[in-house]
Design an enzyme around this catalytic site. Structure first.
Site, PDB file in Angstrom:
ATOM      1  CG  ASN A  99      -0.316  -0.007   2.520  1.00  0.00           C
ATOM      2  OD1 ASN A  99       0.835  -0.441   2.643  1.00  0.00           O
ATOM      3  ND2 ASN A  99      -0.992   0.484   3.534  1.00  0.00           N
ATOM      4  CG  ASP A 155      -0.157  -3.699  10.840  1.00  0.00           C
ATOM      5  OD1 ASP A 155       0.313  -3.183   9.803  1.00  0.00           O
ATOM      6  OD2 ASP A 155      -1.356  -3.585  11.168  1.00  0.00           O
TER       7      ASP A 155
HETATM    8 ZN   LIG Z   1      -3.867  -4.349   7.659  1.00  0.00          ZN
END
Ligand SMILES: [Zn+2]
Length: 430
Positions: free
Chosen positions: A98, A306
């Site tokens: 992303n 993350d």
């Molecule tokens: Zn995610």
């Protein structure tokens, strides 16, 4: 290539369920031998590293990292993410797609891989499932795999179109490449910024119901069952998600699951400001307990960070306006040691499974995740009992951690990639 003997480490090899004080001999970037005493293979000149008092694990693999390059280098880039990883004891990371533009083209993946090759840790890339991560049509998964993608994901968002995800899982099965799902129904999240709970009401901010996650976890599992495709559930935060994953696995559905240190350490009651704002949000005590149990009993396969860096100017805009995400590369190991190993919830071997052997298996990294002769000499040396406070300075370009000031026990003492030290405490090498 340097030759090196690491002496007197407590060697923890999850692949062979081995936990023993041994000497490890490294040559040409690979593990040459492992045994008591002085190895017969160690002739000629070599370096010595005394690892007395340290634990030695196969290098940690963080399969959920936002490196922010290209397009968001104010927050992080490949080089700063690599340094932060090395300092956190992590030898391999999987970058999320992303970025700006999103990693949905073979040309971009190749360009990034070339750049990453010069950096101190292994940076692998995942590619978008859908073109532009827009959720409308599939990206060219076969070509992306050929360009080096180890996984497909629209992370940051879910593949909400069930027909598209079905197609993606079918193709991923053929390509033997996992689909990593950020399970979230955006129409249920709505404008929510933290878990829907009493704390959110007290703070006067809109909540995110647990169904935003659990509904999509259930859908994803149904589609994985129908297609036989390799599904990996990212950053689980809810008790029901753990139960659903366990039930699916009992029925033979091919699924692996991950959670992150913030979910097994904090709850929504800890939320004070946007440093505690991430997706999915911090949940309740029962959720945290279920995640910890899932880590211990094998339902959850992976701990990943993350790592989601954001510039301070963005993260200080308040609960409503600040972006979602917290940094994690430099705190993941310390939190896992403090909250799980030292509290007796999981063993050292299980930690090495969750943070090295299992991510290596899921991503198809056959020379990583274990310490048998012939494996890559990617190693994490841990000083297990040192106590310290987190931050406030980090190797990452961003410092949006909810853990700044928290006391932790245990951290990386040194990190080795392909037989070379890339980090020794307080020093990035190479
Ligand atoms: Zn995610």
């Amino acid at each position: 290539m340097p030759r090196l003997l690491i002496q007197n480490a407590l060697v923890i090899d999850p692949a062979r369920k081995l936990e023993k004080k041994l000497n490890l001999f490294i040559e040409d970037g690979r593990i040459k031998s492992l045994g008591p005493g002085f190895p017969g293979t160690a002739r000629g000149s070599f370096e010595l590293f005394d690892a007395s008092g340290l634990w030695l694990m196969p290098g940690l693999i963080d399969m959920h990292v936002h490196t922010r390059e290209p397009g968001m280098e104010r927050a992080e880039n490949l080089a700063s993410a690599a340094r932060a990883a090395a300092a956190g004891g992590i030898t391999s990371i999987l970058a999320m797609p992303n970025t700006e533009p999103p990693a949905d083209s073979p040309a971009l993946l190749r360009r990034l891989s070339e750049k990453a090759a010069a950096l101190p840790v292994n940076i692998y890339f995942s590619a978008a499932v859908t073109r532009g991560r827009a959720g409308r049509e599939l990206a060219g998964l076969k070509a992306l795999k050929a360009a080096g993608a180890l996984a497909f994901t629209d992370d940051g968002a879910c593949v909400e179109n069930s027909k598209l995800l079905t197609k993606a899982l079918r193709l991923a099965k053929k390509l033997k490449t996992p689909v990593l799902e950020h399970a979230e129904a955006s129409h249920l999240t709505g404008p929510g910024v933290m878990h829907e709970c009493a704390r959110a009401r007290r703070l006067g901010v809109p909540g995110i119901p647990r169904e935003a996650e659990t509904y999509m976890v259930l859908r994803d599992l149904l589609l994985a069952g129908a297609t036989g495709g390799p599904l990996h559930l990212q950053h689980l935060s809810c008790l029901e998600s753990v139960e659903l994953a366990a039930a699916a696995r009992r029925r033979g559905i091919r699924v692996t699951a991950e959670t992150c240190p913030h979910y097994f350490t904090l709850t929504c009651e800890d939320v004070r400001n946007a440093a505690f704002k991430m997706k999915p949000p911090l949940r309740e005590r029962d959720d945290r307990a279920a995640l910890i149990k899932g880590l211990a009993d094998g339902t959850i396969d992976v701990i990943a960070s993350d790592h989601a860096p954001h510039p301070a100017a963005e993260k200080t805009k308040g609960m409503i306006k600040a972006p979602f995400g917290v940094t994690g590369l430099e705190t993941m190991l310390g939190l896992a040691l403090t909250e799980l190993v030292h509290k007796g919830v999981i063993s050292r071997l299980r930690l090495a499974e969750l943070m090295s052997a299992n991510p290596a298996r899921i991503l198809g990294l056959k020379k990583k995740g274990g310490l048998a002769p012939g494996m890559d000499a990617d190693l994490t040396l841990i000083e297990p009992f040192v106590e310290y406070r987190v931050g406030p300075r980090f190797y990452s370009r961003s410092a949006n951690s909810p853990f700044i000031g928290r006391r932790l026990k245990g951290r990386a003492a040194a990190t080795m990639v392909a037989g070379r030290f890339v980090f020794r405490r307080s020093q990035i090498l190479r």
